[in-house]
Enzyme design. Structure first.
Site, PDB file in Angstrom:
ATOM      1  N   ILE A 100     -53.665 -13.578  27.136  1.00 23.46           N
ATOM      2  CA  ILE A 100     -52.270 -13.795  27.564  1.00 23.46           C
ATOM      3  C   ILE A 100     -51.845 -12.570  28.367  1.00 23.46           C
ATOM      4  O   ILE A 100     -52.159 -11.437  27.993  1.00 23.46           O
ATOM      5  CB  ILE A 100     -51.308 -14.050  26.374  1.00 23.46           C
ATOM      6  N   ALA A 101     -51.176 -12.794  29.463  1.00 24.55           N
ATOM      7  CA  ALA A 101     -50.670 -11.657  30.252  1.00 24.55           C
ATOM      8  C   ALA A 101     -49.511 -12.110  31.121  1.00 24.55           C
ATOM      9  O   ALA A 101     -49.453 -13.257  31.561  1.00 24.55           O
ATOM     10  CB  ALA A 101     -51.774 -11.067  31.129  1.00 24.55           C
ATOM     11  N   GLU A 126     -56.845 -11.814  18.639  1.00 26.44           N
ATOM     12  CA  GLU A 126     -57.165 -10.393  18.467  1.00 26.44           C
ATOM     13  C   GLU A 126     -56.308  -9.582  19.419  1.00 26.44           C
ATOM     14  O   GLU A 126     -56.082 -10.003  20.553  1.00 26.44           O
ATOM     15  CB  GLU A 126     -58.638 -10.103  18.805  1.00 26.44           C
ATOM     16  N   ASN A 183     -51.977  -1.721  21.103  1.00 22.76           N
ATOM     17  CA  ASN A 183     -51.165  -2.524  22.032  1.00 22.76           C
ATOM     18  C   ASN A 183     -49.909  -3.015  21.303  1.00 22.76           C
ATOM     19  O   ASN A 183     -49.799  -4.153  20.854  1.00 22.76           O
ATOM     20  CB  ASN A 183     -51.986  -3.712  22.555  1.00 22.76           C
ATOM     21  N   TYR A 201     -46.304 -10.968  19.042  1.00 22.59           N
ATOM     22  CA  TYR A 201     -46.978 -11.804  18.041  1.00 22.59           C
ATOM     23  C   TYR A 201     -46.224 -11.796  16.704  1.00 22.59           C
ATOM     24  O   TYR A 201     -46.053 -12.822  16.065  1.00 22.59           O
ATOM     25  CB  TYR A 201     -48.433 -11.348  17.836  1.00 22.59           C
TER      26      TYR A 201
HETATM   27  C1  LIG Z   1     -47.660  -8.790  25.795  1.00 23.87           C
HETATM   28  C2  LIG Z   1     -47.020  -9.478  26.980  1.00 23.87           C
HETATM   29  C3  LIG Z   1     -47.822 -10.732  27.333  1.00 23.87           C
HETATM   30  C4  LIG Z   1     -45.574  -9.864  26.634  1.00 23.87           C
HETATM   31  O1  LIG Z   1     -45.043 -10.651  27.693  1.00 23.87           O
HETATM   32  P1  LIG Z   1     -43.488 -10.638  28.064  1.00 23.87           P
HETATM   33  O2  LIG Z   1     -43.243 -11.798  28.958  1.00 23.87           O
HETATM   34  O3  LIG Z   1     -43.085  -9.315  28.579  1.00 23.87           O
HETATM   35  O4  LIG Z   1     -42.822 -10.862  26.639  1.00 23.87           O
HETATM   36  P2  LIG Z   1     -41.386 -11.497  26.340  1.00 23.87           P
HETATM   37  O5  LIG Z   1     -40.400 -11.060  27.371  1.00 23.87           O
HETATM   38  O6  LIG Z   1     -41.542 -12.954  26.155  1.00 23.87           O
HETATM   39  O7  LIG Z   1     -41.028 -10.804  24.953  1.00 23.87           O
HETATM   40  C5  LIG Z   1     -40.951 -11.534  23.745  1.00 23.87           C
HETATM   41  C6  LIG Z   1     -40.900 -10.546  22.606  1.00 23.87           C
HETATM   42  O8  LIG Z   1     -42.092  -9.759  22.569  1.00 23.87           O
HETATM   43  C7  LIG Z   1     -41.784  -8.413  22.192  1.00 23.87           C
HETATM   44  N1  LIG Z   1     -42.068  -7.514  23.321  1.00 23.87           N
HETATM   45  C8  LIG Z   1     -42.600  -7.882  24.500  1.00 23.87           C
HETATM   46  N2  LIG Z   1     -42.762  -6.797  25.293  1.00 23.87           N
HETATM   47  C9  LIG Z   1     -42.324  -5.737  24.596  1.00 23.87           C
HETATM   48  C10 LIG Z   1     -42.226  -4.342  24.883  1.00 23.87           C
HETATM   49  N3  LIG Z   1     -42.619  -3.836  26.065  1.00 23.87           N
HETATM   50  N4  LIG Z   1     -41.730  -3.536  23.931  1.00 23.87           N
HETATM   51  C11 LIG Z   1     -41.337  -4.028  22.739  1.00 23.87           C
HETATM   52  N5  LIG Z   1     -41.387  -5.353  22.404  1.00 23.87           N
HETATM   53  C12 LIG Z   1     -41.888  -6.191  23.329  1.00 23.87           C
HETATM   54  C13 LIG Z   1     -40.299  -8.412  21.847  1.00 23.87           C
HETATM   55  O9  LIG Z   1     -40.191  -8.738  20.473  1.00 23.87           O
HETATM   56  C14 LIG Z   1     -39.788  -9.548  22.702  1.00 23.87           C
HETATM   57  O10 LIG Z   1     -38.644 -10.148  22.174  1.00 23.87           O
HETATM   58  P3  LIG Z   1     -37.188  -9.618  22.628  1.00 23.87           P
HETATM   59  O11 LIG Z   1     -37.173  -9.683  24.123  1.00 23.87           O
HETATM   60  O12 LIG Z   1     -36.257 -10.579  21.967  1.00 23.87           O
HETATM   61  O13 LIG Z   1     -37.076  -8.214  22.131  1.00 23.87           O
HETATM   62  C15 LIG Z   1     -46.965  -8.507  28.206  1.00 23.87           C
HETATM   63  O14 LIG Z   1     -46.413  -7.272  27.778  1.00 23.87           O
HETATM   64  C16 LIG Z   1     -48.310  -8.238  28.857  1.00 23.87           C
HETATM   65  O15 LIG Z   1     -48.758  -8.991  29.720  1.00 23.87           O
HETATM   66  N6  LIG Z   1     -48.975  -7.139  28.464  1.00 23.87           N
HETATM   67  C17 LIG Z   1     -50.245  -6.767  29.085  1.00 23.87           C
HETATM   68  C18 LIG Z   1     -51.369  -7.712  28.708  1.00 23.87           C
HETATM   69  C19 LIG Z   1     -51.559  -7.755  27.210  1.00 23.87           C
HETATM   70  O16 LIG Z   1     -51.472  -6.742  26.537  1.00 23.87           O
HETATM   71  N7  LIG Z   1     -51.872  -8.947  26.696  1.00 23.87           N
HETATM   72  C20 LIG Z   1     -52.100  -9.154  25.285  1.00 23.87           C
HETATM   73  C21 LIG Z   1     -53.548  -8.983  24.982  1.00 23.87           C
HETATM   74  S1  LIG Z   1     -53.863  -9.239  23.255  1.00 23.87           S
END
Ligand SMILES: CC(C)(COP(=O)(O)OP(=O)(O)OC[C@H]1O[C@@H](n2cnc3c(N)ncnc32)[C@H](O)[C@@H]1OP(=O)(O)O)[C@@H](O)C(=O)NCCC(=O)NCCS
Length: 178
Positions: A101-102, A135, A140, A147
Protein backbone atom coordinates in the site's frame (compact mmCIF):
# COMPACT_ATOMS: atom_id res chain seq x y z
CA UNK A 1 -19.69 -37.50 -3.81
CA UNK A 2 -22.36 -37.46 -1.12
CA UNK A 3 -24.06 -34.09 -0.91
CA UNK A 4 -23.33 -33.57 2.77
CA UNK A 5 -19.59 -34.13 2.16
CA UNK A 6 -19.40 -32.04 -1.00
CA UNK A 7 -19.98 -28.98 1.19
CA UNK A 8 -16.66 -29.58 2.92
CA UNK A 9 -14.63 -30.20 -0.24
CA UNK A 10 -16.09 -27.43 -2.36
CA UNK A 11 -13.46 -24.67 -2.58
CA UNK A 12 -14.62 -21.23 -1.50
CA UNK A 13 -15.14 -19.16 -4.63
CA UNK A 14 -13.33 -15.85 -4.53
CA UNK A 15 -14.87 -12.90 -6.33
CA UNK A 16 -12.39 -10.10 -6.84
CA UNK A 17 -14.34 -8.27 -9.52
CA UNK A 18 -14.27 -4.50 -9.12
CA UNK A 19 -16.27 -1.80 -10.88
CA UNK A 20 -14.28 1.41 -11.40
CA UNK A 21 -15.80 4.51 -9.88
CA UNK A 22 -15.20 8.19 -9.14
CA UNK A 23 -14.33 8.81 -5.50
CA UNK A 24 -15.12 12.11 -3.79
CA UNK A 25 -12.87 12.60 -0.79
CA UNK A 26 -12.26 15.88 1.03
CA UNK A 27 -13.51 17.96 -1.91
CA UNK A 28 -11.27 16.19 -4.43
CA UNK A 29 -12.30 13.70 -7.11
CA UNK A 30 -10.29 10.58 -7.92
CA UNK A 31 -10.75 7.57 -10.18
CA UNK A 32 -10.50 4.18 -8.51
CA UNK A 33 -9.97 1.07 -10.64
CA UNK A 34 -8.37 -2.32 -10.79
CA UNK A 35 -4.68 -2.15 -11.73
CA UNK A 36 -3.44 -3.57 -15.00
CA UNK A 37 -0.05 -3.96 -16.71
CA UNK A 38 -0.54 -0.46 -18.13
CA UNK A 39 -0.17 0.96 -14.61
CA UNK A 40 3.15 -0.73 -13.80
CA UNK A 41 5.37 2.21 -14.84
CA UNK A 42 3.30 4.50 -12.59
CA UNK A 43 3.38 1.97 -9.73
CA UNK A 44 7.19 1.81 -9.91
CA UNK A 45 7.38 5.61 -10.04
CA UNK A 46 5.21 5.95 -6.94
CA UNK A 47 7.28 3.35 -5.11
CA UNK A 48 10.46 5.30 -5.90
CA UNK A 49 8.86 8.41 -4.45
CA UNK A 50 7.78 6.84 -1.18
CA UNK A 51 10.80 4.58 -0.70
CA UNK A 52 13.49 7.17 -1.49
CA UNK A 53 14.45 5.87 -4.92
CA UNK A 54 14.07 2.19 -4.14
CA UNK A 55 11.47 -0.12 -5.66
CA UNK A 56 10.92 -2.98 -3.20
CA UNK A 57 8.53 -4.43 -5.75
CA UNK A 58 10.17 -4.83 -9.17
CA UNK A 59 8.42 -4.63 -12.55
CA UNK A 60 8.52 -8.44 -12.56
CA UNK A 61 6.87 -8.71 -9.09
CA UNK A 62 4.05 -6.38 -10.10
CA UNK A 63 3.58 -8.14 -13.40
CA UNK A 64 3.38 -11.59 -11.84
CA UNK A 65 1.09 -10.39 -9.04
CA UNK A 66 -1.28 -8.70 -11.51
CA UNK A 67 -1.59 -11.99 -13.40
CA UNK A 68 -3.00 -13.81 -10.37
CA UNK A 69 -6.57 -12.79 -11.12
CA UNK A 70 -8.02 -15.65 -9.10
CA UNK A 71 -6.73 -14.55 -5.70
CA UNK A 72 -4.93 -11.24 -6.03
CA UNK A 73 -6.41 -7.75 -6.36
CA UNK A 74 -4.59 -4.47 -6.95
CA UNK A 75 -6.44 -1.16 -6.91
CA UNK A 76 -5.08 2.14 -8.18
CA UNK A 77 -6.28 5.67 -7.46
CA UNK A 78 -5.69 8.32 -10.11
CA UNK A 79 -6.33 12.02 -10.18
CA UNK A 80 -6.31 12.80 -13.88
CA UNK A 81 -3.20 11.07 -15.19
CA UNK A 82 -1.42 11.07 -11.82
CA UNK A 83 -1.26 7.85 -9.84
CA UNK A 84 -1.83 8.98 -6.25
CA UNK A 85 -2.15 5.64 -4.45
CA UNK A 86 -2.45 1.91 -4.70
CA UNK A 87 -3.11 -1.16 -2.60
CA UNK A 88 -2.68 -4.88 -3.16
CA UNK A 89 -4.30 -7.83 -1.45
CA UNK A 90 -3.97 -11.57 -1.80
CA UNK A 91 -6.78 -13.81 -0.64
CA UNK A 92 -5.60 -17.10 0.78
CA UNK A 93 -7.99 -19.49 2.47
CA UNK A 94 -10.14 -17.23 4.65
CA UNK A 95 -7.54 -14.53 5.01
CA UNK A 96 -7.01 -11.25 3.19
CA UNK A 97 -3.31 -10.39 3.14
CA UNK A 98 -2.33 -6.80 2.31
CA UNK A 99 0.77 -7.11 0.15
CA UNK A 100 1.44 -3.47 -0.60
CA UNK A 101 0.00 0.00 0.00
CA UNK A 102 1.35 3.45 -0.80
CA UNK A 103 0.13 6.99 -1.30
CA UNK A 104 2.04 9.67 -3.22
CA UNK A 105 3.74 11.95 -0.67
CA UNK A 106 1.95 15.14 -1.84
CA UNK A 107 -1.40 13.32 -1.45
CA UNK A 108 -0.75 11.78 1.96
CA UNK A 109 -2.87 12.66 5.01
CA UNK A 110 -5.97 13.15 2.86
CA UNK A 111 -7.66 9.86 3.72
CA UNK A 112 -6.60 7.94 0.60
CA UNK A 113 -4.65 5.23 2.47
CA UNK A 114 -7.54 4.70 4.87
CA UNK A 115 -9.99 4.53 1.98
CA UNK A 116 -7.86 1.92 0.19
CA UNK A 117 -7.44 -0.25 3.26
CA UNK A 118 -11.13 -0.04 4.19
CA UNK A 119 -12.04 -0.98 0.63
CA UNK A 120 -9.86 -4.09 0.77
CA UNK A 121 -11.26 -5.06 4.17
CA UNK A 122 -14.77 -4.78 2.70
CA UNK A 123 -13.84 -6.95 -0.29
CA UNK A 124 -12.20 -9.54 1.97
CA UNK A 125 -15.32 -9.61 4.16
CA UNK A 126 -17.54 -10.15 1.13
CA UNK A 127 -15.33 -13.11 0.32
CA UNK A 128 -15.92 -14.51 3.80
CA UNK A 129 -12.41 -13.81 5.08
CA UNK A 130 -12.18 -14.13 8.85
CA UNK A 131 -8.98 -12.15 9.23
CA UNK A 132 -6.74 -9.59 7.57
CA UNK A 133 -2.96 -9.71 7.90
CA UNK A 134 0.02 -7.64 6.79
CA UNK A 135 3.67 -6.94 7.52
CA UNK A 136 5.03 -3.52 8.33
CA UNK A 137 8.56 -2.35 9.11
CA UNK A 138 8.99 -1.99 12.82
CA UNK A 139 10.11 1.65 12.35
CA UNK A 140 7.31 2.63 9.92
CA UNK A 141 5.20 4.43 12.49
CA UNK A 142 3.01 6.28 9.95
CA UNK A 143 1.79 3.06 8.36
CA UNK A 144 1.40 1.44 11.79
CA UNK A 145 -0.84 4.35 12.87
CA UNK A 146 -3.07 3.73 9.87
CA UNK A 147 -3.28 0.00 10.58
CA UNK A 148 -3.95 0.49 14.29
CA UNK A 149 -6.65 3.07 13.51
CA UNK A 150 -8.44 0.40 11.47
CA UNK A 151 -8.15 -2.20 14.22
CA UNK A 152 -5.01 -4.13 13.31
CA UNK A 153 -3.07 -5.50 16.28
CA UNK A 154 0.53 -6.68 16.62
CA UNK A 155 0.73 -10.42 16.10
CA UNK A 156 4.44 -11.31 16.07
CA UNK A 157 7.83 -10.00 14.96
CA UNK A 158 9.54 -11.29 11.82
CA UNK A 159 13.25 -10.78 12.48
CA UNK A 160 15.22 -9.45 9.48
CA UNK A 161 12.15 -9.71 7.24
CA UNK A 162 13.48 -6.84 5.12
CA UNK A 163 16.83 -8.48 4.47
CA UNK A 164 18.55 -5.71 2.46
CA UNK A 165 17.92 -3.14 5.18
CA UNK A 166 18.24 -5.72 7.97
CA UNK A 167 14.98 -4.45 9.43
CA UNK A 168 12.39 -6.37 11.39
CA UNK A 169 8.72 -6.51 10.44
CA UNK A 170 5.72 -6.53 12.71
CA UNK A 171 3.16 -8.99 11.49
CA UNK A 172 -0.23 -7.44 12.21
CA UNK A 173 -3.66 -9.00 12.25
CA UNK A 174 -7.27 -7.83 12.30
CA UNK A 175 -10.04 -10.26 13.07
CA UNK A 176 -13.05 -9.67 10.87
CA UNK A 177 -16.41 -9.81 12.48
CA UNK A 178 -19.77 -9.20 10.82
C1 LIG B 1 1.07 4.64 5.17
C2 LIG B 1 0.39 5.45 4.08
C3 LIG B 1 -0.09 4.51 2.98
C4 LIG B 1 -0.80 6.22 4.68
O1 LIG B 1 -1.52 6.84 3.62
P1 LIG B 1 -2.31 8.21 3.82
O2 LIG B 1 -3.20 8.38 2.64
O3 LIG B 1 -1.38 9.32 4.09
O4 LIG B 1 -3.15 7.90 5.13
P2 LIG B 1 -4.53 8.58 5.57
O5 LIG B 1 -4.53 10.03 5.22
O6 LIG B 1 -5.65 7.78 5.04
O7 LIG B 1 -4.45 8.44 7.15
C5 LIG B 1 -5.32 7.59 7.87
C6 LIG B 1 -4.78 7.45 9.28
O8 LIG B 1 -3.49 6.85 9.26
C7 LIG B 1 -2.66 7.44 10.27
N1 LIG B 1 -1.55 8.16 9.62
C8 LIG B 1 -1.31 8.20 8.30
N2 LIG B 1 -0.19 8.92 8.05
C9 LIG B 1 0.27 9.33 9.24
C10 LIG B 1 1.39 10.12 9.64
N3 LIG B 1 2.25 10.63 8.75
N4 LIG B 1 1.57 10.34 10.96
C11 LIG B 1 0.72 9.84 11.87
N5 LIG B 1 -0.38 9.09 11.56
C12 LIG B 1 -0.59 8.84 10.25
C13 LIG B 1 -3.56 8.39 11.04
O9 LIG B 1 -4.16 7.64 12.08
C14 LIG B 1 -4.59 8.75 9.99
O10 LIG B 1 -5.82 9.11 10.55
P3 LIG B 1 -6.13 10.66 10.87
O11 LIG B 1 -5.89 11.40 9.59
O12 LIG B 1 -7.55 10.64 11.31
O13 LIG B 1 -5.16 11.06 11.94
C15 LIG B 1 1.38 6.51 3.50
O14 LIG B 1 1.98 7.21 4.57
C16 LIG B 1 2.49 5.93 2.63
O15 LIG B 1 2.31 5.72 1.43
N6 LIG B 1 3.66 5.67 3.22
C17 LIG B 1 4.80 5.17 2.45
C18 LIG B 1 4.60 3.74 1.99
C19 LIG B 1 4.37 2.82 3.17
O16 LIG B 1 5.00 2.96 4.20
N7 LIG B 1 3.49 1.84 2.97
C20 LIG B 1 3.17 0.86 3.99
C21 LIG B 1 4.06 -0.32 3.85
S1 LIG B 1 3.69 -1.54 5.09
Amino acid sequence: MLKKFSLFFHPIEIDLSFTPFALRLNNETYQVMKASDENIADLLGLEQEVYFGRTPWSRFSFKSELKKHANSLYLVVYQGSTLVGFVGMRMQAQEGHITNIAVKPTYQRRGIGEFLLRTMIGIAQKNRAVQMTLEVRSDNYNAQSLYRKLGFKDNFIRKNYYTTEQADAISMIKELTD
